[in-house]
Design an enzyme around this catalytic site. Sequence first.
Site, PDB file in Angstrom:
ATOM      1  N   ALA A   1      43.208  31.623  49.353  1.00 53.12           N
ATOM      2  CA  ALA A   1      42.224  32.414  49.199  1.00 53.12           C
ATOM      3  C   ALA A   1      40.890  31.753  48.623  1.00 53.12           C
ATOM      4  O   ALA A   1      40.606  31.634  47.502  1.00 53.12           O
ATOM      5  CB  ALA A   1      41.942  34.031  48.224  1.00 53.12           C
TER       6      ALA A   1
ATOM      7  N   GLY B   1      36.046  33.292  40.748  1.00 55.91           N
ATOM      8  CA  GLY B   1      37.410  33.215  41.247  1.00 55.91           C
ATOM      9  C   GLY B   1      37.458  34.576  41.899  1.00 55.91           C
ATOM     10  O   GLY B   1      36.767  35.399  42.528  1.00 55.91           O
ATOM     11  N   ASN B   2      38.794  34.756  42.312  1.00 57.86           N
ATOM     12  CA  ASN B   2      39.281  36.023  42.973  1.00 57.86           C
ATOM     13  C   ASN B   2      40.452  36.597  42.776  1.00 57.86           C
ATOM     14  O   ASN B   2      41.208  35.648  41.864  1.00 57.86           O
ATOM     15  CB  ASN B   2      39.150  35.789  44.583  1.00 57.86           C
ATOM     16  N   ARG B   3      41.055  37.315  43.180  1.00 55.95           N
ATOM     17  CA  ARG B   3      42.439  38.126  42.605  1.00 55.95           C
ATOM     18  C   ARG B   3      43.498  37.528  43.231  1.00 55.95           C
ATOM     19  O   ARG B   3      44.525  38.107  43.038  1.00 55.95           O
ATOM     20  CB  ARG B   3      42.134  39.803  42.871  1.00 55.95           C
TER      21      ARG B   3
END
Length: 392
Positions: free
Chosen positions: A267, A200-202
């Site tokens: 994102a 995943g990402n932030r």
Amino acid sequence: MLLGVTGGIAAYKACILARRLVEAGAHVRVVMTRAATRFVGPDTFAALTGGPAYTDPFEEPGAVLHVRLAREADLAIVAPATANVLAKLAHGMADDLLTATLLEATCPLVLAPAMHTGMWEHPATRANVEALAARGARLVGPEAGPLAAGDEGPGRMAEPEEILRVAEEVAASGRDLAGVRVVVTAGPTWEPIDPVRFIGNRSSGRMGVAVAKEAFDRGADVTLVLGPGTVEPPPGPRVVRVETAEEMRRAVLEAAEGADAVVMAAAVADFRPEAPAPSKLKKELGPPEVRLVPTPDILAELGAERRARVLVGFAAETDDALEAARPKLAAKGLDLLVVNEVGRPGTGFGAETNRAAILAADGTEEPLRDRTKAELARAICDRLAALLRPSP
Ligand code: C5P
């Protein structure tokens, strides 16, 4: 300004709102339901506004009071708006002075719902709110917090200051996206490695949620396609929850059918594990080899097919943000590209403010430094409104 007060404990906060409206220079007329008078007396509002607080349609013999009040109002606010009044307004009922006045009125309407969580989340209330919003009513709140009877949850009336801010915005007639269908994506995607792990990402989803809220507040019909683990979606937009890039792709392509604009603030993960393990990978077997393959580029697909009239992309860059972003505008067939500098403290993913710029297909570049995400959302919606406005 017509201030409608209905029967909920938040009626006491309507006194503060009445006062703030007067301070802001508004000429305030108060109409209360009978139930509201159980919580606050009409004399309180009379003292605060310098005029009578009406409850009875026959209060002024010889006058058609609801018609006069409706005609005089430039803006109507109902705060607190109970589930009952929302239901009555949604269905055009007019069995007391407030609902009769609002049925006759043609001015913009701001509603500040306040009720217990169960009532707010009931499908009947959801349907009523949707119907009212679709007709152009502007909803503010409710917020989550302490409720009557010691309970807690969504249903608390928005603070008077917030209602005032929204009322001022509506009065300034910011409904320049009325009738426009907008799809907004927000948040990260999670690409499974196995049933419990993911890449995943932030991303917090804040930017996209801010755009969805702003577009909705300006009258747009908004579908928010929301990734996992994000901030709460705002009340109003239709929310479609997704987890992976592929799920987001499907949801966006479906929602984009017939939409006027797509704003891809999500994102989206660029890569996903090629073959997610069907069961949890065992630590004892040592580090797994996870082969990554590209995810579908949703925006590029939308750009190639021109599914919506206006396409807005985002670029999060850590170095030479503008230089790195410029080619993406043409490469993905976008009308606008919002460039965000990420990776520095206080900006980008999860932060409250962004250092950004909007690049447009016409070659213009609008720098936007140290803006909050709400301000950036406003700037993006300004550009959307300008692009969607029919040329004279
Ligand atoms: O090329 P890059 O990933 O920097 O482009 C970012 C923009 O493209 C964002 O608007 C993002 O939502 C969108 N995107 C997409 N599908 C992907 C990756 C990014 O729509 N698979």
